[in-house]
Design an enzyme around this catalytic site. Sequence first.
Site, PDB file in Angstrom:
ATOM      1  N   LYS A  68       0.869  -1.175   0.000  1.00 25.83           N
ATOM      2  CA  LYS A  68       0.000   0.000   0.000  1.00 25.83           C
ATOM      3  C   LYS A  68       0.908   1.229   0.000  1.00 25.83           C
ATOM      4  CE  LYS A  68      -1.668   2.852   3.133  1.00 25.83           C
ATOM      5  NZ  LYS A  68      -1.715   4.109   2.386  1.00 25.83           N
ATOM      6  N   GLU A 101      10.153   1.427  10.840  1.00 31.98           N
ATOM      7  CA  GLU A 101      11.152   2.475  10.628  1.00 31.98           C
ATOM      8  C   GLU A 101      10.431   3.786  10.880  1.00 31.98           C
ATOM      9  OE1 GLU A 101      14.415   2.915  10.788  1.00 31.98           O
ATOM     10  OE2 GLU A 101      14.297   1.060   9.643  1.00 31.98           O
ATOM     11  N   GLU A 109       9.955  15.538  16.386  1.00 32.39           N
ATOM     12  CA  GLU A 109      10.236  15.468  14.958  1.00 32.39           C
ATOM     13  C   GLU A 109       9.308  16.418  14.205  1.00 32.39           C
ATOM     14  OE1 GLU A 109       9.343  11.847  12.653  1.00 32.39           O
ATOM     15  OE2 GLU A 109      11.332  12.075  11.767  1.00 32.39           O
ATOM     16  N   GLY A 156       7.114   5.060   8.529  1.00 32.41           N
ATOM     17  CA  GLY A 156       6.202   6.192   8.668  1.00 32.41           C
ATOM     18  C   GLY A 156       6.277   6.787  10.053  1.00 32.41           C
ATOM     19  N   CYS A 204      13.590  10.907   7.197  1.00 29.08           N
ATOM     20  CA  CYS A 204      13.784  10.389   8.575  1.00 29.08           C
ATOM     21  C   CYS A 204      15.198  10.696   9.016  1.00 29.08           C
ATOM     22  CB  CYS A 204      13.615   8.887   8.658  1.00 29.08           C
ATOM     23  SG  CYS A 204      12.352   8.224   7.651  1.00 29.08           S
TER      24      CYS A 204
HETATM   25  C1  UN1 Z   1      14.210   8.158   4.849  1.00 21.38           C
HETATM   26  O1  UN1 Z   1      14.356   9.343   5.077  1.00 21.38           O
HETATM   27  O2  UN1 Z   1      13.186   7.575   5.231  1.00 21.38           O
HETATM   28  O3  UN1 Z   1      20.024   8.063   3.936  1.00 21.38           O
HETATM   29  C2  UN1 Z   1      15.165   7.348   4.071  1.00 21.38           C
HETATM   30  C3  UN1 Z   1      19.184   8.719   3.298  1.00 21.38           C
HETATM   31  C4  UN1 Z   1      18.414   8.045   2.203  1.00 21.38           C
HETATM   32  C5  UN1 Z   1      17.263   7.300   2.752  1.00 21.38           C
HETATM   33  C6  UN1 Z   1      16.394   8.089   3.660  1.00 21.38           C
HETATM   34  N1  UN1 Z   1      19.288   7.148   1.490  1.00 21.38           N
HETATM   35  O4  UN1 Z   1      18.979   9.886   3.552  1.00 21.38           O
END
Ligand code: UN1
Length: 508
Positions: A194, A269, A405, A247, A303
């Site tokens: 999804k 994650e 965040e 997410g 992230c």
């Molecule tokens: C993410 O932000 O969920 O290391 C992944 C990085 C990318 C992946 C980020 N290769 O910033």
Amino acid sequence: IITAKQHSPPFPPKRGAMPEPKHFKNYIGGAWVEAAGGERYENRNPADTEDLVSTHPSSDARDVDAAVAAAKEAFEGWRLVPAPERGLLIMKAVEILKARKEEISQMMTREMGKVIAETRGDTQEAIDCGAYAAGEGRRLFGRHTPVEMRNKFGMAIRQPVGVCGMITPWNFPLAIPSWKMFPALVCGNTCVIKPATLTPASVANFMEVFEEAGFPPGVVNMVTGGGSTVGRAIVEHPDVNRVSFTGSVEIGNLLAGQCGALGKPFSAELGGKNAQIVMDDANLPLALDGVLWGAFGTTGQRCTATSRLILHEKIHDAFVEMLVERAKKLKVGNGLDETVDMGPAVSEDQLKTDLYYIEVGLKEDKAELVLGGKRLTGGAYDNGFFIEPTIFTGVKPGMRLEQEEIFGPVLSVIKVGSFEEAIRVQNDTAFGLSSSIYTENVNLAFKAIQDIEAGITYINGPTIGAEVHLPFGGVKGTGNGHREAAWTVLDFYTEWKSVYVEFSGKLQ
Ligand code: UN1
């Protein structure tokens, strides 16, 4: 406070020159099908909401049922295809991704907003991930060990787990789905994905790639729609044996509880509050390039984004001055314009979150706003969700700006007096995904590697830019102990089977 008046966007391509919207369906059992309920929704460009990128089915549990049934049936054949052969098929998908890279990246910029150089990087990450997974088809190493008796053999092998559910975010519309799907597939599993409601076109393109590569029907399936309908149905379906989610913390922890109650392995994650430390001996121009890219790349929507900058007091003032000078020159606009440095927020909601935290920084935390802080308006900006690159100084450990965040281009600068204090501040958050330190002192670099609580530490590099063949994930509130990418992800997509073979001909 410096406002970003220099942003006066030329917005190519001109309105009207945009490609026609694409009308995608769900991809189930090797066929493109409408949702059972017949509903559809629109996918619009956050840089220009008059640009309709695509439309997609608004699906529900009935569509998930169909996709899971197709995946379950396909599993019986797919699990027996030799892994090297599965790898070759993945390599075919990689070749198609390479051929379609520019077109897929352009559509990704239109649906997600990040600049074209970054969406090319996103597609490249999927290509790299596929190539790595394809090679894994000739490894998928198990173990052999000695056993206690004569004429007996012992080994442990990896076995596929069945139907895997994937729920993916909008910030890496193709790379993150590829991190989940390619490894799951090479292990012999089948997938139901999804995509994020905001970025379904990239995953729809991914399905076209699988179809063209010749994956058997049902091995990969996509159902588009909302989290509370489609996502929930995937998590709750008894024939879905694994759920991988990237997410928000809020949704991740909710799903973790549901999967826990159902006894279903779950890989999460989640958030980050990543910091870049700059010591007084650092190469400052290098550290400056790093933080600009880490904080404002992808409009801060990674992230791994740098949302805290921890500066040694000896270089604090000079560094802030250089930083503001450079950051105010960043060009904000439509990511299809190659000269633009930073695209819009992905949605009105995300823009509101960014502005909310700027208010918190000003009113509640009483930090000092030294750059940006406002929504960009006027001309073509009015058609999108643009915000200025924003920097706060005088941020203290424990402030909300420093702890929560934001997922936007809002950087908090914290002044510290020593290396030890820098590490304390870095570690004092609920998260632990990425981290970075700039220092020319090898002893401090290794102490940082040892003492920073994070899944990823960069020495003299920004907090972003992870490669697909090293484990990706975080400690504390960022995850639940799993790692994506690399060899480590294989443990999520396989079960170990221990095998004992007697060749003594007697009961020993
Ligand atoms: C993410 O932000 O969920 O290391 C992944 C990085 C990318 C992946 C980020 N290769 O910033």
